[in-house]
Design an enzyme around this catalytic site. Sequence first.
Site, short mmCIF file in Angstrom:
data_model
loop_
_atom_site.label_atom_id
_atom_site.label_comp_id
_atom_site.label_asym_id
_atom_site.label_seq_id
_atom_site.Cartn_x
_atom_site.Cartn_y
_atom_site.Cartn_z
CE LYS A 85 17.39 -72.87 -30.48
NZ LYS A 85 17.11 -71.57 -31.15
CE1 TYR A 137 20.00 -68.99 -27.27
CE2 TYR A 137 18.40 -70.21 -25.96
CZ TYR A 137 19.10 -70.03 -27.14
OH TYR A 137 18.92 -70.91 -28.19
CG ASN A 168 15.65 -70.92 -34.48
OD1 ASN A 168 15.61 -71.55 -33.43
ND2 ASN A 168 16.38 -69.83 -34.62
CG HIS A 228 22.38 -73.18 -29.62
ND1 HIS A 228 22.47 -71.81 -29.60
CD2 HIS A 228 23.57 -73.64 -29.13
CE1 HIS A 228 23.66 -71.46 -29.10
NE2 HIS A 228 24.33 -72.55 -28.81
CD GLU A 285 26.84 -71.62 -26.57
OE1 GLU A 285 26.97 -72.52 -27.44
OE2 GLU A 285 26.44 -70.47 -26.84
N1 UDP Z 1 15.24 -65.42 -31.26
C1 UDP Z 1 13.91 -65.02 -31.27
N2 UDP Z 1 13.59 -63.81 -31.84
C2 UDP Z 1 14.53 -62.99 -32.36
C3 UDP Z 1 15.88 -63.40 -32.33
C4 UDP Z 1 16.19 -64.62 -31.77
O1 UDP Z 1 13.04 -65.76 -30.81
O2 UDP Z 1 14.17 -61.91 -32.85
C5 UDP Z 1 15.58 -66.73 -30.67
C6 UDP Z 1 15.86 -67.79 -31.72
O3 UDP Z 1 15.35 -69.03 -31.24
C7 UDP Z 1 17.36 -67.79 -31.80
C8 UDP Z 1 17.72 -67.55 -30.35
O4 UDP Z 1 16.77 -66.60 -29.90
O5 UDP Z 1 17.85 -69.02 -32.30
C9 UDP Z 1 19.11 -67.00 -30.11
O6 UDP Z 1 19.29 -65.85 -30.90
P1 UDP Z 1 20.67 -65.63 -31.68
O7 UDP Z 1 20.66 -64.24 -32.19
O8 UDP Z 1 21.82 -66.04 -30.81
O9 UDP Z 1 20.51 -66.62 -32.93
P2 UDP Z 1 21.24 -68.01 -33.28
O10 UDP Z 1 22.65 -67.91 -32.78
O11 UDP Z 1 20.44 -69.11 -32.64
O12 UDP Z 1 21.17 -68.09 -34.79
MG MG Z 2 23.33 -67.41 -30.90
#
Ligand code: UDP
Ligand code: MG
Length: 150
Positions: free
Chosen positions: A11, A51, A114, A117, A128
């Site tokens: 990211k 997303y 974080n 991805h 994706e």
């Molecule tokens: N995210 C966020 N706040 C939240 C949950 C998710 O900003 O409370 C963001 C974070 O960058 C995360 C992305 O949305 O990586 C996608 O969420 P997901 O639940 O799919 O998590 P991932 O698969 O990336 O672990």
């Molecule tokens: Mg995810």
Amino acid sequence: MATEQSYIMIKPDGVQRGLVGEVIKRFEQRGYTLKGLKLMNVPKDLAEKHYQDLSARPFFPALVDYICSGPVVAMVWEGKGVVATGRKMIGATNPLASEPGTIRGDFAIEVGRNVIHGSDSVESAQREISLWFPEGVAEWTPAAKPWIYE
Ligand code: UDP
Ligand code: MG
């Protein structure tokens, strides 16, 4: 050898913080095969499609802004179990809950920064990869394959 593939994306914060080589190194050293790689600025509609399952969540607009805030490194990695193992290497969504030794556990603090991805299932990965690599990926067989797979 399994042909399972995962969509892995560094990211904008990971790019800005100079973590591109570190992330690639971890996947390479594990034994996975790089099949696609590009640095790109992300159009808003692509971030929204990527997303789409989160579009009703309150953090969605901030998430789209974050992904569009600078270039990302879009990658396809291939190998046995790469989707689930890639998720383990990345760590929990909230970096404070990520184990040390994982990418988020070593390099991040907040969920909205974080670093990386990774696809959460083989089906998501297929969706994706076609979204981010409509042109397709490279075809090659690593010379080290028999030294990684028995
Ligand atoms: N995210 C966020 N706040 C939240 C949950 C998710 O900003 O409370 C963001 C974070 O960058 C995360 C992305 O949305 O990586 C996608 O969420 P997901 O639940 O799919 O998590 P991932 O698969 O990336 O672990
Ligand atoms: Mg995810």
